[in-house]
Scaffold this motif. Structure first.
Motif, PDB file in Angstrom:
ATOM      1  N   GLY A 134      44.753  32.708  54.362  1.00 42.72           N
ATOM      2  CA  GLY A 134      46.052  32.797  55.009  1.00 42.72           C
ATOM      3  C   GLY A 134      47.113  33.373  54.088  1.00 42.72           C
ATOM      4  O   GLY A 134      47.357  32.846  52.993  1.00 42.72           O
ATOM      5  N   VAL A 135      47.726  34.453  54.536  1.00 50.01           N
ATOM      6  CA  VAL A 135      48.809  35.072  53.774  1.00 50.01           C
ATOM      7  C   VAL A 135      50.111  34.366  54.137  1.00 50.01           C
ATOM      8  O   VAL A 135      50.511  34.360  55.307  1.00 50.01           O
ATOM      9  N   ALA A 136      50.758  33.766  53.148  1.00 49.57           N
ATOM     10  CA  ALA A 136      51.955  32.928  53.303  1.00 49.57           C
ATOM     11  C   ALA A 136      51.495  31.546  53.736  1.00 49.57           C
ATOM     12  O   ALA A 136      50.489  31.416  54.435  1.00 49.57           O
ATOM     13  N   PRO A 137      52.170  30.510  53.307  1.00 51.36           N
ATOM     14  CA  PRO A 137      53.413  30.527  52.507  1.00 51.36           C
ATOM     15  C   PRO A 137      53.191  30.570  51.000  1.00 51.36           C
ATOM     16  O   PRO A 137      54.133  30.738  50.235  1.00 51.36           O
ATOM     17  N   VAL A 138      51.918  30.431  50.526  1.00 58.09           N
ATOM     18  CA  VAL A 138      51.677  30.332  49.085  1.00 58.09           C
ATOM     19  C   VAL A 138      51.546  31.713  48.457  1.00 58.09           C
ATOM     20  O   VAL A 138      52.110  32.000  47.399  1.00 58.09           O
ATOM     21  N   HIS A 139      50.805  32.604  49.098  1.00 64.17           N
ATOM     22  CA  HIS A 139      50.537  33.934  48.546  1.00 64.17           C
ATOM     23  C   HIS A 139      51.033  35.008  49.516  1.00 64.17           C
ATOM     24  O   HIS A 139      50.843  34.913  50.725  1.00 64.17           O
ATOM     25  N   ASP A 140      51.652  36.044  48.951  1.00 67.26           N
ATOM     26  CA  ASP A 140      52.135  37.149  49.777  1.00 67.26           C
ATOM     27  C   ASP A 140      51.017  38.097  50.171  1.00 67.26           C
ATOM     28  O   ASP A 140      51.086  38.761  51.203  1.00 67.26           O
ATOM     29  N   THR A 141      49.980  38.175  49.348  1.00 64.13           N
ATOM     30  CA  THR A 141      48.830  39.031  49.625  1.00 64.13           C
ATOM     31  C   THR A 141      47.561  38.279  49.213  1.00 64.13           C
ATOM     32  O   THR A 141      47.618  37.275  48.491  1.00 64.13           O
ATOM     33  N   VAL A 142      46.456  38.796  49.662  1.00 60.36           N
ATOM     34  CA  VAL A 142      45.170  38.218  49.247  1.00 60.36           C
ATOM     35  C   VAL A 142      44.900  38.647  47.815  1.00 60.36           C
ATOM     36  O   VAL A 142      44.967  39.846  47.499  1.00 60.36           O
ATOM     37  N   PRO A 143      44.624  37.710  46.892  1.00 62.74           N
ATOM     38  CA  PRO A 143      44.377  38.081  45.492  1.00 62.74           C
ATOM     39  C   PRO A 143      43.263  39.114  45.375  1.00 62.74           C
ATOM     40  O   PRO A 143      42.201  38.980  46.006  1.00 62.74           O
ATOM     41  N   ARG A 144      43.497  40.136  44.557  1.00 65.11           N
ATOM     42  CA  ARG A 144      42.517  41.208  44.399  1.00 65.11           C
ATOM     43  C   ARG A 144      41.205  40.669  43.836  1.00 65.11           C
ATOM     44  O   ARG A 144      40.117  41.108  44.238  1.00 65.11           O
ATOM     45  N   ALA A 145      41.295  39.712  42.937  1.00 64.98           N
ATOM     46  CA  ALA A 145      40.078  39.159  42.348  1.00 64.98           C
ATOM     47  C   ALA A 145      39.232  38.420  43.400  1.00 64.98           C
ATOM     48  O   ALA A 145      38.006  38.390  43.307  1.00 64.98           O
ATOM     49  N   LEU A 146      39.883  37.838  44.397  1.00 59.62           N
ATOM     50  CA  LEU A 146      39.140  37.171  45.465  1.00 59.62           C
ATOM     51  C   LEU A 146      38.403  38.199  46.313  1.00 59.62           C
ATOM     52  O   LEU A 146      37.256  37.979  46.719  1.00 59.62           O
ATOM     53  N   VAL A 147      39.048  39.333  46.584  1.00 58.10           N
ATOM     54  CA  VAL A 147      38.405  40.408  47.341  1.00 58.10           C
ATOM     55  C   VAL A 147      37.164  40.897  46.605  1.00 58.10           C
ATOM     56  O   VAL A 147      36.088  41.070  47.189  1.00 58.10           O
ATOM     57  N   GLU A 148      37.280  41.108  45.299  1.00 57.76           N
ATOM     58  CA  GLU A 148      36.143  41.590  44.506  1.00 57.76           C
ATOM     59  C   GLU A 148      35.018  40.559  44.476  1.00 57.76           C
ATOM     60  O   GLU A 148      33.835  40.920  44.554  1.00 57.76           O
ATOM     61  N   ALA A 149      35.370  39.268  44.374  1.00 56.41           N
ATOM     62  CA  ALA A 149      34.350  38.227  44.333  1.00 56.41           C
ATOM     63  C   ALA A 149      33.587  38.159  45.658  1.00 56.41           C
ATOM     64  O   ALA A 149      32.365  37.983  45.683  1.00 56.41           O
TER      65      ALA A 149
END
Length: 514
Positions: free
Chosen positions: A97-112
């Motif tokens: 879920g984007v917001a309220p904690v993170h504005d975007t999905v972390p790039r490292a999570l995408v790579e993992a």
């Protein structure tokens, strides 16, 4: 591999991830992981645990807002461990879920997720996790409704096929059509005697491999004897090796195979091959197996005529022991009372229960089904979708007593929420008292309440359930206050203290001999 007991209704189909992504109201977007149309979701689960492994069952869409992610997690080591644990637990999809904690999905999570092959879905700020979960359940409910309707229509068409002049070929044709493949009937010697349908788009080399694999699979469920070549026997006495599984499944050349032992005890087997296996297919094939059991049983052994002869003789005054030999069940029998978990059973469901228990002798009365099962031929075991009570093995002239035992065992099963309760075969201390003396004592002790069956049956159930008002009410299908009133009335008429364990023991002894 052998299958467990077939469910009475197909399981809830999973939701394809593609169907969830297609919901425009959710706005979900897959941003990592394999884009496989075969990816499915069995349910949605929200967790902010750094290690969700202990809380996952497998098949979930795990939803997280990234609250658990530490500030120093940018290196990617944290995300690699997090995703690997989800994959180890069998998680199907990760929704972030984007917001309220993170504005975007972390790039490292995408790579993992790309590295571990886990689909990653971005959940926009306007979409709540509860909305995603609701959409999953809506899609599941819609799929289940569609599957139940398909199964119902298949049952109706199979029943109509069984009533045609050529019932066996008609049932096989309907099965092949409904399952989108091929259905075949195998004789006791393992040879194919009738078949219908074909595998769509199968290349020439596939059919022989599938046919051979299906023929071998039928040997798994066929009642085996030492002389049975299909079972690998090498001679000997030819005595039965014992009942095997009622169904088995396998795959060959990417084709799904299933075999179902027909409940005639003659060795006929239904084999099914289909390019896919939907949740309701097992239920549809099981219905076909029941119908073929009835058809092949009548054709093979003439048991229908024998049962009709036994019925006529009973109506004309013959004793049960005189007609039992016509039923081909041996000297001892078990009476089974069963109630379905859902609506009252129809004739097809009752016949399926009888086939599973190993007997065509089935009686349907409202929501109660009674089955007379030959003792020793096949062990009476719990059946999915049914609550059952079984008598002790009885000889034919004791069928009435067995019927009473089964009814009491069913009442106890319903009260204790057990799938199956068997009437105790061991008499214990009863054997120390001559039966005539025990019966005389019971008549004298219970004389004040003997004229009121409702009181005696309530007392019997209440004592058997250790004085539980609620469970006795469930067993007798009455209100708990009614149970209290009846038990109090018994105490008054018997002029005794029912809280005294010695009194309870003596009353239980007496009730066992009435």
């Amino acid at each position: 591999m052998p299958d467990t007991a077939a469910p009475t209704v197909p399981p809830t189909p999973p939701v394809p991830l593609a169907a969830l992504l297609a919901r425009e109201d959710l706005g979900l977007r897959q941003i990592a992981g394999p884009r496989d149309p075969a990816t499915v979701i069995h349910w949605a689960h929200t967790s902010e645990m750094a290690d969700p492994y202990p809380y996952l069952l497998g098949g979930e869409m795990l939803l997280t807002a990234g609250v658990h992610i530490p500030e120093a997690a940018g290196s990617g080591t944290y995300f690699d461990a997090y995703v690997s644990r989800i994959v180890e637990a069998g998680g199907a999809v990760l929704g972030f879920g984007v917001a309220p904690v993170h504005d975007t999905v972390p790039r490292a999570l995408v790579e993992a997720c790309d590295h571990h092959g886990l689909p990653l879905v971005e959940v926009p700020p306007r979409t709540t996790f509860s909305g995603v979960a609701r959409a999953v359940w809506q899609l599941m409910a819609r799929a289940r409704h569609t599957e139940l309707r398909r199964v119902t229509e298949a049952q109706q068409s199979l029943a109509a096929a069984a009533a045609r002049p050529d019932p066996v070929p008609s049932v096989l044709r309907q099965l092949a059509q409904r399952l989108g493949g091929r259905a075949a009937l195998y004789a006791p010697d393992g040879k194919e005697v009738a078949a219908a349908g074909r595998l769509p788009d199968a290349d020439p080399g596939v059919d022989p491999r599938v046919s051979g694999a299906l023929a071998r699979l039928t040997a798994v469920v066929r009642p085996a004897t030492a002389a049975d070549p299909a079972a690998g026997g090498g001679g000997g006495s030819g005595a039965a090796a014992g009942p095997g599984p009622s169904s088995a499944s396998d795959t060959a050349a990417g084709v799904h195979l299933a075999a179902y032992a027909l409940g005639t005890g003659q060795g006929f087997v239904l084999g099914v091959a289909a390019p896919r296996r939907d949740p309701g297919d097992h239920t549809i094939a099981s219905v076909g197996a029941v119908l073929l059991s009835l058809l092949t049983g009548e054709h093979r052994s003439g048991t229908g005529a024998a049962r009709s002869s036994a019925l006529v003789r009973l109506l004309l005054g013959a004793a049960p022991e005189e007609v039992a030999s016509l039923l081909d069940g041996g000297e001892r029998w078990v009476v089974v009372h069963a109630r379905p978990d859902g609506p009252a059973a129809d004739a097809v469901a009752a016949s399926a229960l009888g086939a599973a228990l190993g007997s065509p002798l089935v009686d349907v009365a409202g929501d109660l089904v009674r089955v007379l099962v030959p003792a020793g031929r096949r062990e009476v075991v719990a059946q999915a979708g049914w609550t059952c009570g079984a008598s002790a093995p009885v000889v034919p002239h004791e069928w009435g007593a067995g019927d009473t035992q089964a009814a009491r065992a069913l009442s106890r099963a319903r009260a204790t929420r057990a799938r199956l309760v068997r009437h105790g075969e061991h008499t214990g201390l009863d054997g120390l008292v001559p039966p005539a003396d025990a019966a005389a004592h019971a008549r004298a002790l219970l004389a004040p309440v003997a004229g009121n069956p409702a009181l005696t049956e309530t007392l019997r159930a209440w004592l058997s359930l250790h004085g539980s008002w609620d469970r006795t009410a469930v067993a007798l299908s009455v209100h708990r206050n009614t149970v209290r009133q009846r038990v109090a009335r018994c105490a008054t008429l018997l002029n005794t203290d029912l809280d005294d364990p010695d009194v309870r023991m003596e009353l239980w002894f007496a009730l066992r001999h009435t």
